[in-house]
Design an enzyme around this catalytic site. Sequence first.
Site, PDB file in Angstrom:
ATOM      1  N   GLU A  26     -18.510 -26.151  19.374  1.00  0.00           N
ATOM      2  CA  GLU A  26     -18.169 -27.007  18.234  1.00  0.00           C
ATOM      3  C   GLU A  26     -16.967 -26.465  17.451  1.00  0.00           C
ATOM      4  O   GLU A  26     -16.261 -27.222  16.810  1.00  0.00           O
ATOM      5  CB  GLU A  26     -19.392 -27.106  17.302  1.00  0.00           C
ATOM      6  CG  GLU A  26     -19.768 -28.541  16.978  1.00  0.00           C
ATOM      7  CD  GLU A  26     -21.054 -28.653  16.171  1.00  0.00           C
ATOM      8  OE1 GLU A  26     -22.030 -29.133  16.744  1.00  0.00           O
ATOM      9  OE2 GLU A  26     -21.088 -28.270  14.990  1.00  0.00           O
ATOM     10  N   HIS A  52     -31.361 -16.412  40.422  1.00  0.00           N
ATOM     11  CA  HIS A  52     -31.940 -17.241  41.482  1.00  0.00           C
ATOM     12  C   HIS A  52     -31.662 -18.716  41.239  1.00  0.00           C
ATOM     13  O   HIS A  52     -32.375 -19.578  41.728  1.00  0.00           O
ATOM     14  CB  HIS A  52     -33.441 -16.952  41.581  1.00  0.00           C
ATOM     15  CG  HIS A  52     -33.698 -15.485  41.754  1.00  0.00           C
ATOM     16  ND1 HIS A  52     -33.687 -14.869  42.982  1.00  0.00           N
ATOM     17  CD2 HIS A  52     -33.881 -14.500  40.834  1.00  0.00           C
ATOM     18  CE1 HIS A  52     -33.891 -13.557  42.816  1.00  0.00           C
ATOM     19  NE2 HIS A  52     -34.004 -13.312  41.527  1.00  0.00           N
ATOM     20  N   LYS A  55     -22.219 -39.208  14.239  1.00  0.00           N
ATOM     21  CA  LYS A  55     -23.151 -39.466  13.135  1.00  0.00           C
ATOM     22  C   LYS A  55     -22.888 -40.849  12.545  1.00  0.00           C
ATOM     23  O   LYS A  55     -23.803 -41.610  12.242  1.00  0.00           O
ATOM     24  CB  LYS A  55     -22.981 -38.418  12.028  1.00  0.00           C
ATOM     25  CG  LYS A  55     -23.590 -37.056  12.346  1.00  0.00           C
ATOM     26  CD  LYS A  55     -23.493 -36.107  11.149  1.00  0.00           C
ATOM     27  CE  LYS A  55     -24.065 -34.731  11.437  1.00  0.00           C
ATOM     28  NZ  LYS A  55     -24.061 -33.813  10.319  1.00  0.00           N
TER      29      LYS A  55
HETATM   30  O1  PA5 Z   1     -22.154 -26.913  12.572  1.00  0.00           O
HETATM   31  C1  PA5 Z   1     -22.325 -27.997  12.047  1.00  0.00           C
HETATM   32  O2  PA5 Z   1     -21.756 -28.311  11.004  1.00  0.00           O
HETATM   33  C2  PA5 Z   1     -23.304 -28.994  12.636  1.00  0.00           C
HETATM   34  O3  PA5 Z   1     -23.824 -28.610  13.856  1.00  0.00           O
HETATM   35  C3  PA5 Z   1     -24.461 -29.214  11.662  1.00  0.00           C
HETATM   36  O4  PA5 Z   1     -25.164 -28.005  11.500  1.00  0.00           O
HETATM   37  C4  PA5 Z   1     -25.415 -30.300  12.139  1.00  0.00           C
HETATM   38  O5  PA5 Z   1     -24.700 -31.467  12.415  1.00  0.00           O
HETATM   39  C5  PA5 Z   1     -26.470 -30.583  11.086  1.00  0.00           C
HETATM   40  O6  PA5 Z   1     -25.874 -30.915   9.858  1.00  0.00           O
HETATM   41  P1  PA5 Z   1     -26.644 -30.831   8.498  1.00  0.00           P
HETATM   42  O7  PA5 Z   1     -27.055 -29.419   8.269  1.00  0.00           O
HETATM   43  O8  PA5 Z   1     -25.679 -31.324   7.471  1.00  0.00           O
HETATM   44  O9  PA5 Z   1     -27.841 -31.732   8.609  1.00  0.00           O
END
Ligand code: PA5
Length: 455
Positions: A283, A312, A426
């Site tokens: 990410e 394996h 989202k």
């Molecule tokens: O790293 C990030 O920002 C995302 O992976 C969020 O953690 C994830 O989308 C969840 O978001 P939130 O904590 O706002 O619910």
Amino acid sequence: MIRFDFSGVTDKLLGGRGIAVSDIEAIVPALACAHETIMAARAKREILFYDLPNDNTMIEGVITLAEQLKGRFKNIVHLGIGGSSLGPKAIFQALKDPLHNISAEPRLFFMDNVDPELMGSILENIDPRETLFTVVSKSGGTAETAAQFMVVYDLLQRTLGKRCHDHLVLITDPEKGILRKLAVADGIASLSIPPEVGGRFSVLTPVGLFPACLLGIDIQAMMAGAGKMAACVLQGDVFKNPAYLYAAVHFLALARGVNISVLMPYSNALYDLADWYRQIWAESIGKRHSLKGKDVYAGQTPVKALGATDQHSQVQLYVEGPFDKIVNIIDVATFRKDVPIPHVFGDTDEMGYLAGKSIAGLIRAEALGTKGALIESGRMTSHISLETIDAGTLGGLFMFFEAATACMGYLLDVNPFDQPGVELGKQITFDLMGRRGYEGKFRSSSPVERMVIEL
Ligand code: PA5
């Protein structure tokens, strides 16, 4: 405590396919630039994760609330997804017994998906009167966590009436979002995620620390380990800074077509750490745009693997398949438990060589075996050795990978701290589920609906 050996990516061991020290020296100016960017952002508190180990107010806040709640609940159910659950999950797996939920209390369950079967099963197996729900969302607006919270809130209200708030802790932004509003309006216990710390960098905030503390994990030791590592990974010199070295070899490997980074712990306790790594690496550096807005489509696909199990399953591919992977092995010198192999069948060729050894000895030999096979086949491999797995070491590992990720992002000239691709998904979900303000924005133009084939 933690040793990083990158000899398995070098030309000394891999010949022409390897990275020379002079290659690393050639990118020292780029590394210096990444370092300056990090330090400048850190000075302005735009990057805060390095400094979390010194935030005693935050750490004490977590401990105080955990102390108030300790002993009152048989179960903890953690609601959250992505950065709001991968860190606490990694801590739980690394530092608690593999059968903790069978042998000890409080049991900890993660609702880290909106899979109705997972959710249904957890809710069937806990008594809400004996359960604390930790609801974690930095934004407060994530559909998965919002839906879970609605289900849980309704269940608590029906079971406990007004006392339902005593079974909730909300972990969210200190000011913004619906969870903060509810915490303030209804007096629900809450903890804050510093606004400057993004979801996937939030494991060392109340997101990871609070559930850990409820389970009796020494979070001060974890933060001390992270702090020690922070001092090390804030150094500008790449040859003294293991996180910059990790980023540098991944950057140079990527330039040679190595577009997959495998994290392969030889320890079940660290498998969820590899899952956490998968998110932070994917990410943070998987980005369409450069810092100047050019299309660059950057990224290196992180993969998690488990030694020795995946020898394996995956290692055949890693050793003989395309030259597109760097395999980062983690091994542990001293396991917290060991199992001796007795002298049964000692007189057979097939089993006799194992008699009198130990299971820990075997898994360590397997790690070295895989490393050797990879090097022998000209495949890049790095080796992270841990003395043992404890809270301090785990804190150090989190800090190490966070710093490596920040550096890798800036080497690739992308912003490691945003996630526009996640946000897009989202918003499309909001549209599909009919959230006010999002109706029709994406649905009508989506080509996906026209590609559904019903069988
Ligand atoms: O790293 C990030 O920002 C995302 O992976 C969020 O953690 C994830 O989308 C969840 O978001 P939130 O904590 O706002 O619910």
